[in-house]
Write a protein that holds these residues in place. Sequence first.
Motif, PDB file in Angstrom:
ATOM      1  N   LEU A   1       0.826  -1.202   0.000  1.00 15.37           N
ATOM      2  CA  LEU A   1       0.000   0.000   0.000  1.00 15.37           C
ATOM      3  C   LEU A   1       0.865   1.258   0.000  1.00 15.37           C
ATOM      4  O   LEU A   1       0.590   2.224  -0.725  1.00 15.37           O
ATOM      5  CB  LEU A   1      -0.924  -0.003   1.220  1.00 15.37           C
ATOM      6  N   GLY A   2       1.914   1.241   0.815  1.00 16.14           N
ATOM      7  CA  GLY A   2       2.806   2.385   0.853  1.00 16.14           C
ATOM      8  C   GLY A   2       3.516   2.603  -0.469  1.00 16.14           C
ATOM      9  O   GLY A   2       3.671   3.744  -0.933  1.00 16.14           O
ATOM     10  N   ALA A   3       3.951   1.517  -1.089  1.00 15.51           N
ATOM     11  CA  ALA A   3       4.644   1.625  -2.375  1.00 15.51           C
ATOM     12  C   ALA A   3       3.735   2.200  -3.454  1.00 15.51           C
ATOM     13  O   ALA A   3       4.160   3.019  -4.275  1.00 15.51           O
ATOM     14  CB  ALA A   3       5.162   0.248  -2.791  1.00 15.51           C
ATOM     15  N   LEU A   4       2.470   1.771  -3.458  1.00 12.04           N
ATOM     16  CA  LEU A   4       1.525   2.275  -4.449  1.00 12.04           C
ATOM     17  C   LEU A   4       1.235   3.765  -4.250  1.00 12.04           C
ATOM     18  O   LEU A   4       0.928   4.481  -5.211  1.00 12.04           O
ATOM     19  CB  LEU A   4       0.226   1.475  -4.384  1.00 12.04           C
ATOM     20  N   ALA A   5       1.326   4.220  -3.011  1.00 13.36           N
ATOM     21  CA  ALA A   5       1.054   5.631  -2.723  1.00 13.36           C
ATOM     22  C   ALA A   5       2.264   6.529  -2.937  1.00 13.36           C
ATOM     23  O   ALA A   5       2.117   7.755  -3.035  1.00 13.36           O
ATOM     24  CB  ALA A   5       0.568   5.777  -1.277  1.00 13.36           C
TER      25      ALA A   5
ATOM     26  N   ALA B   1       5.787  13.264  -5.431  1.00 14.80           N
ATOM     27  CA  ALA B   1       5.467  14.440  -6.230  1.00 14.80           C
ATOM     28  C   ALA B   1       5.040  15.613  -5.352  1.00 14.80           C
ATOM     29  O   ALA B   1       5.343  16.769  -5.642  1.00 14.80           O
ATOM     30  CB  ALA B   1       4.364  14.109  -7.234  1.00 14.80           C
ATOM     31  N   ARG B   2       4.361  15.307  -4.260  1.00 13.32           N
ATOM     32  CA  ARG B   2       3.821  16.374  -3.407  1.00 13.32           C
ATOM     33  C   ARG B   2       4.839  16.879  -2.383  1.00 13.32           C
ATOM     34  O   ARG B   2       4.933  18.082  -2.121  1.00 13.32           O
ATOM     35  CB  ARG B   2       2.571  15.865  -2.684  1.00 13.32           C
TER      36      ARG B   2
ATOM     37  N   ALA C   1      11.711  14.621   2.267  1.00 11.35           N
ATOM     38  CA  ALA C   1      10.661  14.658   3.286  1.00 11.35           C
ATOM     39  C   ALA C   1      10.064  13.276   3.498  1.00 11.35           C
ATOM     40  O   ALA C   1       9.770  12.884   4.637  1.00 11.35           O
ATOM     41  CB  ALA C   1       9.571  15.648   2.877  1.00 11.35           C
ATOM     42  N   ALA C   2       9.903  12.513   2.413  1.00 10.48           N
ATOM     43  CA  ALA C   2       9.354  11.161   2.536  1.00 10.48           C
ATOM     44  C   ALA C   2      10.302  10.258   3.314  1.00 10.48           C
ATOM     45  O   ALA C   2       9.866   9.427   4.121  1.00 10.48           O
ATOM     46  CB  ALA C   2       9.089  10.579   1.153  1.00 10.48           C
TER      47      ALA C   2
ATOM     48  N   MET D   1      10.201  14.933  -8.263  1.00 11.93           N
ATOM     49  CA  MET D   1       9.367  14.293  -9.280  1.00 11.93           C
ATOM     50  C   MET D   1       8.236  15.246  -9.662  1.00 11.93           C
ATOM     51  O   MET D   1       7.643  15.895  -8.804  1.00 11.93           O
ATOM     52  CB  MET D   1       8.780  12.987  -8.732  1.00 11.93           C
ATOM     53  N   SER D   2       7.984  15.344 -10.933  1.00 11.03           N
ATOM     54  CA  SER D   2       6.929  16.233 -11.396  1.00 11.03           C
ATOM     55  C   SER D   2       5.566  15.568 -11.235  1.00 11.03           C
ATOM     56  O   SER D   2       5.449  14.351 -11.179  1.00 11.03           O
ATOM     57  CB  SER D   2       7.144  16.585 -12.871  1.00 11.03           C
ATOM     58  N   THR D   3       4.529  16.414 -11.202  1.00  7.41           N
ATOM     59  CA  THR D   3       3.180  15.880 -11.112  1.00  7.41           C
ATOM     60  C   THR D   3       2.843  15.058 -12.340  1.00  7.41           C
ATOM     61  O   THR D   3       2.123  14.062 -12.265  1.00  7.41           O
ATOM     62  CB  THR D   3       2.171  17.031 -10.961  1.00  7.41           C
TER      63      THR D   3
END
Length: 281
Positions: A58-62, A68-69, A74-75, A196-198
């Motif tokens: 789940l974390g990987a998919l998010a 990007a955000r 920060a992540a 990473m760009s949006t």
Amino acid sequence: MTPGTLRAAAALALGAAVSLGLARFSYALLLPPMRADLGWSYLTAGGMNTLNAAGYLLGALAMPRVLARHGAKAALLGGSVAAAVLLALHCLVTADAALALLRTLTGVASAATFIAGGVLAARLAGAPGARPGLVLGVYYGGTGVGIVACALLLPPLIDRPAAHAWQAGWWMLAALALVATPAMLKGARAVAAAPMSTADADARFDARLFAYGLAGYFMFGVGYIGYMTFIVTLLREQGLSAGTVSAFYALLGLGVVASSWIWAGLLQRSRGGQALAWLNA
């Protein structure tokens, strides 16, 4: 490659050590005393690790949208701090439901830490004068460093003749994760910013391009998850001493370190390093 680049890679490797070595593979050592103390069946014991893997998925998919955000740095910081807090919470509960929730959430935090660290390591590998194979080998080898640390430090704590002695092991893992966080953040600051760009996050995923890789990774997971969950339990039930089991698990960790260096070197040489260039894109 400059010493500064190598130091940054080693600092980022602590992210792999925390996310996989401490937050996931430590469970194999903690499982025997937890199972004996809490009366777990093998189904429950395995289910806890399955939930951890599910949380990681789940974390990987998010992560694309998180990166990007908020960016990789920060992540990495958020994932590591969250992992430390969640590991500490493991020692405050004994109910199966609470532990299951914590294992799931720890998987989510592990994904954030490991993937963000991997993104930063890939960027570092593309720095002028860097040796990509060495940088990535150092980073992924951090998982083995975490396993070795668990093998050496956990048994004296969890094998004590005390009530819920395994809880002290989770405390130690949390402390190690917390101590590692500032060091990995220092390594992250040495990496040139390239958020990473949006558009990248919203790009349509074409599974056909990754079919063989996904199939190989799936088989890798099938092969190692069960083994790394129950191997220590199996060795304990066969009557091996705690010292022998610790040495065996530490040897597995050293093997992870060695394999990371070997495969990173092969990846660097394959197709003129095109795969590494893709990773850094």
